[in-house]
Design an enzyme around this catalytic site. Structure first.
Site, PDB file in Angstrom:
ATOM      1  N   CYS A  84       0.786  -1.014   0.062  1.00 18.03           N
ATOM      2  CA  CYS A  84      -0.037  -0.014   0.072  1.00 18.03           C
ATOM      3  C   CYS A  84       0.779   1.457  -0.026  1.00 18.03           C
ATOM      4  O   CYS A  84       1.589   1.463  -0.907  1.00 18.03           O
ATOM      5  CB  CYS A  84      -1.109  -0.165   0.963  1.00 18.03           C
ATOM      6  SG  CYS A  84      -2.450   0.894   0.847  1.00 18.03           S
ATOM      7  N   HIS A 184      -3.258  -4.866   1.872  1.00 17.53           N
ATOM      8  CA  HIS A 184      -2.412  -5.304   3.019  1.00 17.53           C
ATOM      9  C   HIS A 184      -2.639  -6.797   3.218  1.00 17.53           C
ATOM     10  O   HIS A 184      -3.416  -7.349   4.108  1.00 17.53           O
ATOM     11  CB  HIS A 184      -3.257  -4.778   4.202  1.00 17.53           C
ATOM     12  CG  HIS A 184      -3.094  -3.250   4.135  1.00 17.53           C
ATOM     13  ND1 HIS A 184      -1.842  -2.461   4.770  1.00 17.53           N
ATOM     14  CD2 HIS A 184      -3.688  -2.215   3.484  1.00 17.53           C
ATOM     15  CE1 HIS A 184      -1.931  -1.305   4.694  1.00 17.53           C
ATOM     16  NE2 HIS A 184      -2.994  -1.056   3.983  1.00 17.53           N
ATOM     17  N   GLU A 186      -0.476  -8.542   5.048  1.00 21.61           N
ATOM     18  CA  GLU A 186       0.054  -8.736   6.396  1.00 21.61           C
ATOM     19  C   GLU A 186      -1.288  -9.078   7.393  1.00 21.61           C
ATOM     20  O   GLU A 186      -1.280  -9.638   8.440  1.00 21.61           O
ATOM     21  CB  GLU A 186       0.672  -7.814   7.081  1.00 21.61           C
ATOM     22  CG  GLU A 186       0.043  -6.181   7.314  1.00 21.61           C
ATOM     23  CD  GLU A 186      -0.040  -5.548   6.140  1.00 21.61           C
ATOM     24  OE1 GLU A 186       0.109  -6.012   4.819  1.00 21.61           O
ATOM     25  OE2 GLU A 186      -0.415  -4.271   6.006  1.00 21.61           O
TER      26      GLU A 186
HETATM   27  N1  GLN Z   1      -3.709   6.324   1.155  1.00 20.88           N
HETATM   28  C1  GLN Z   1      -2.442   6.110   1.506  1.00 20.88           C
HETATM   29  C2  GLN Z   1      -1.326   6.775   0.632  1.00 20.88           C
HETATM   30  O1  GLN Z   1      -1.626   7.192  -0.256  1.00 20.88           O
HETATM   31  C3  GLN Z   1      -2.171   4.724   1.677  1.00 20.88           C
HETATM   32  C4  GLN Z   1      -3.018   3.710   2.398  1.00 20.88           C
HETATM   33  C5  GLN Z   1      -2.505   2.579   2.928  1.00 20.88           C
HETATM   34  O2  GLN Z   1      -1.221   2.376   3.141  1.00 20.88           O
HETATM   35  N2  GLN Z   1      -3.637   1.549   3.492  1.00 20.88           N
HETATM   36  O3  GLN Z   1      -0.201   7.048   1.150  1.00 20.88           O
END
Ligand code: GLN
Length: 204
Positions: A84, A184, A186
């Site tokens: 992410c 995610h 994890e």
């Molecule tokens: N929206 C976050 C970003 O742009 C990422 C969200 C996340 O890691 N769950 O950095």
């Protein structure tokens, strides 16, 4: 085996739990190092960059030389998983779905283009079953997630998702020793962490 988790901001503990569980399943020992300063990079066999807020992670990493040393370590072959915000941090091209390009600090190590917050706001977060090439189906949690809109060079898509508004987009990509997931892993599975450890062991 020494696995570093970039520990500036984000879901560090969840990754620590997942990597320890993955190591146990593979029957190997891991020492987890929380990477906050450059000296924590010494002797690592693998690295994880957690989810969180990529702009925060980037500006904290830029405060000392960490951002440059991380980039160097990854370019030199350190097996790395970015999830992410971590995936955003690894990308060479980043833009936000609403505000466009803001020139946030990134590592720029992986041949992928990402769009941040592609699915919308926090309330548009969701879970779905996802088929990852070579892994089978896993449960994937997308939290204010980005999408990977393009891969080039040695980067290859490993999983895609079909979204009513966005169409088919890439949820996971790999480029040699680097893996980026928009979701995610994890939180639901050890498969991706096991894959990282296998990369570090030279078994992949
Ligand atoms: N929206 C976050 C970003 O742009 C990422 C969200 C996340 O890691 N769950 O950095």
């Amino acid at each position: 085996m020494r696995v570093g988790i970039l520990a500036l901001q984000g879901d560090i503990e969840e990754h620590e739990y997942a990597i320890k569980k993955a190591a146990e399943e593979l029957g190997i020992n891991v020492d987890v190092i929380r990477v906050k300063r450059v000296e924590h990079l010494d002797g690592l066999n693998a690295l994880i960059m957690p989810g969180g807020e990529s702009t925060t992670i980037g500006s904290l990493a830029r405060r000392n030389d960490l951002i440059n040393r991380l980039r160097e370590a990854i370019i030199n072959g350190l097996p790395t998983l970015g999830t992410c915000a971590g995936a955003i941090f690894m990308a060479k091209e980043v833009r936000d779905s609403v505000v466009g390009e803001i020139g946030q600090p990134i590592l720029s190590v992986m041949d992928i283009a990402v769009v941040r917050n592609a699915f919308g706001r926090q309330r548009d977060s969701f879970e779905t079953d996802l088929n990852i090439e070579g892994f089978g189906t896993i449960r994937a949690v997308f939290i204010r997630a980005p999408v990977i809109v393009k891969t080039w060079g040695d980067a290859k898509p490993m999983a895609s998702i079909k979204h009513p508004r966005l169409g088919v987009t890439i949820a996971t990509a790999q480029e040699n020793h680097m893996i980026a997931t928009a979701f995610h892993p994890e939180l639901t599975t050890t498969k991706v962490h096991r894959y990282l450890l296998e990369l570090a062991l030279g078994r992949r």
